[in-house]
Scaffold this active site. Structure first.
Site, mmCIF file in Angstrom:
data_model
loop_
_atom_site.group_PDB
_atom_site.id
_atom_site.type_symbol
_atom_site.label_atom_id
_atom_site.label_comp_id
_atom_site.label_asym_id
_atom_site.label_seq_id
_atom_site.Cartn_x
_atom_site.Cartn_y
_atom_site.Cartn_z
ATOM 1 N N CYS A 128 40.894 43.314 34.528
ATOM 2 C CA CYS A 128 41.379 44.706 34.555
ATOM 3 C C CYS A 128 41.263 45.382 33.193
ATOM 4 O O CYS A 128 41.361 46.602 33.094
ATOM 5 C CB CYS A 128 42.827 44.759 35.027
ATOM 6 N N ASN A 187 44.885 49.034 43.180
ATOM 7 C CA ASN A 187 44.458 48.418 41.917
ATOM 8 C C ASN A 187 42.952 48.150 41.990
ATOM 9 O O ASN A 187 42.513 47.291 42.744
ATOM 10 C CB ASN A 187 45.247 47.122 41.727
ATOM 11 N N HIS A 244 46.150 51.084 33.055
ATOM 12 C CA HIS A 244 45.608 50.393 34.227
ATOM 13 C C HIS A 244 46.572 50.589 35.394
ATOM 14 O O HIS A 244 47.780 50.430 35.255
ATOM 15 C CB HIS A 244 45.432 48.910 33.911
#
Ligand code: UT7
Length: 325
Positions: free
Chosen positions: A113, A282, A252
């Site tokens: 990520c 996500n 994020h």
């Protein structure tokens, strides 16, 4: 002083939407649980044949258009991804092929990520060495191909998409002011994925071949908040910028509770934290560049604004980037 500036942003999302209501029909979950525990309502799911490199190239075309450049102007392509179409070549080489960016060299960054933040940091070093370079930096993922669709602990979280930006050197006081990266491989078992990626996986696959994401959610949650806070404070202190001077934080997009907790610890108003995870879930390395592009196109980012990006992900990896836009 030459700094690295963003001169174009772009993003691309698959058209197919998977809602919480759809997931209720697939696993023992509810819209209420997913919304309150994660903040996610919908996520986008790539169709078979809609590979990571395709999404990445679409995002890149949008960024190139904003920058008023053509693909042959590019000197370098970096893609942050953990879901490249193939084990080899890199996703970046496939993007190069797709765009016809014949003058660029291309490679991937595997930092989960944090992939986009890692890639920006690297691009900055190249631009400092040669300010004339035009670099395409992408975060792109098709996490749906690595999701265990009968595991309610993880299948409600992830989505697919890509975001891109074009960076180059610019004189003056605008651009990337500071970046700082971290990792801690000793904690990898809290968030990992075994196998190498491959093209053309069936969607919603559930076979137990180990190629899906495994996560100790509660532990990851705690580290994510603490680590992103630490990374943000490091770049702010380095540049002697106060958190109150930040126009927008683009973190994020993993969980709304992580973002609210981060806002509280940093002492920043909720409205200064950019949030789009209700729409996309996500999307790993893609989440920050998608959010950056949306914020940019919505007019939430203006010249001279201090903009903070921060990420946390598998590895563990984490980091922060501070821009004066
Ligand atoms: O992108 C990289 C970084 N990733 C992250 O930052 C993710 C970090 N972690 C999280 O976002 C959260 O930990 C989750 C959203 C993954 C989980 O939320 P949680 O509040 O930590 O829930 P939990 O895992 O402790 O589960 C609580 C309960 C459990 O039931 P029991 O044992 O209390 O009876 C789970 O089985 O919720 C249950 N549960 C669900 N129930 C309905 C877990 N998933 C679901 C579900 N629907 N989808």
């Amino acid at each position: 002083m030459n700094r690295m500036m963003v001169i174009g942003t772009g993003s691309a999302l698959p058209a197919r939407v998977l809602s919480n209501e759809d997931l209720e029909k697939m696993v023992d979950t509810s819209d209420e649980w997913i919304t309150t525990r994660t903040g996610i309502k919908n996520r986008r799911i790539a169709r078979l044949g809609e590979e990571t490199s395709m999404l990445a190239a679409s995002a890149a075309r949008n960024a190139l258009a904003m920058a008023r450049l053509s693909a042959t102007d590019l000197d370098m392509i970096i893609v942050g991804t953990i879901t490249s179409d193939m084990g080899m070549p890199s996703c970046a080489c496939l993007v190069q092929k797709e765009l016809g960016a014949t003058n660029a060299f291309a490679f991937d960054i595997n930092a989960a990520c944090s992939g986009f933040v890692y890639s920006l940091d690297l691009a900055d070093k190249y631009v400092k060495a040669d300010p004339g370079l035009k670099i395409l930096v992408i975060g792109a993922e098709t996490l749906s191909t690595r999701t265990k669709w009968d595991d309610r602990n993880t299948c409600v979280l992830f989505g697919d998409g890509a975001g891109a930006c074009i960076v180059t050197g610019a004189a003056g006081n605008q651009g990337l002011l500071a970046s700082k990266l971290f990792s801690d491989g000793s904690l990898y078992k809290l968030l990992y994925m075994d196998s190498a990626p491959s093209m053309n996986k069936e969607l919603f696959r559930t076979e137990n071949d180990g190629s899906y994401i495994k996560m100790a959610g509660k532990d990851v949650f705690k580290y994510a908040v603490r680590c992103m806070e630490g990374a943000v404070m490091t770049v702010l202190e380095r540049e002697q910028v106060s958190i109150q001077d930040i126009a927008l934080v683009i973190p994020h997009q993993a969980n709304i509770r992580i973002l609210k907790s981060l806002a509280e610890r940093l002492g920043v108003a909720d409205e200064k934290i950019y949030i789009n995870l209700h729409k996309y879930g996500n999307t790993s390395a893609a989440s920050i560049p998608i959010a950056l592009d949306e914020a940019n196109r919505e007019g939430r980012i203006n010249p001279g604004d201090f903009i903070l990006l921060c990420a946390f992900g598998g590895g563990f990896t984490w980091g922060a980037v501070l821009f004066r836009w």
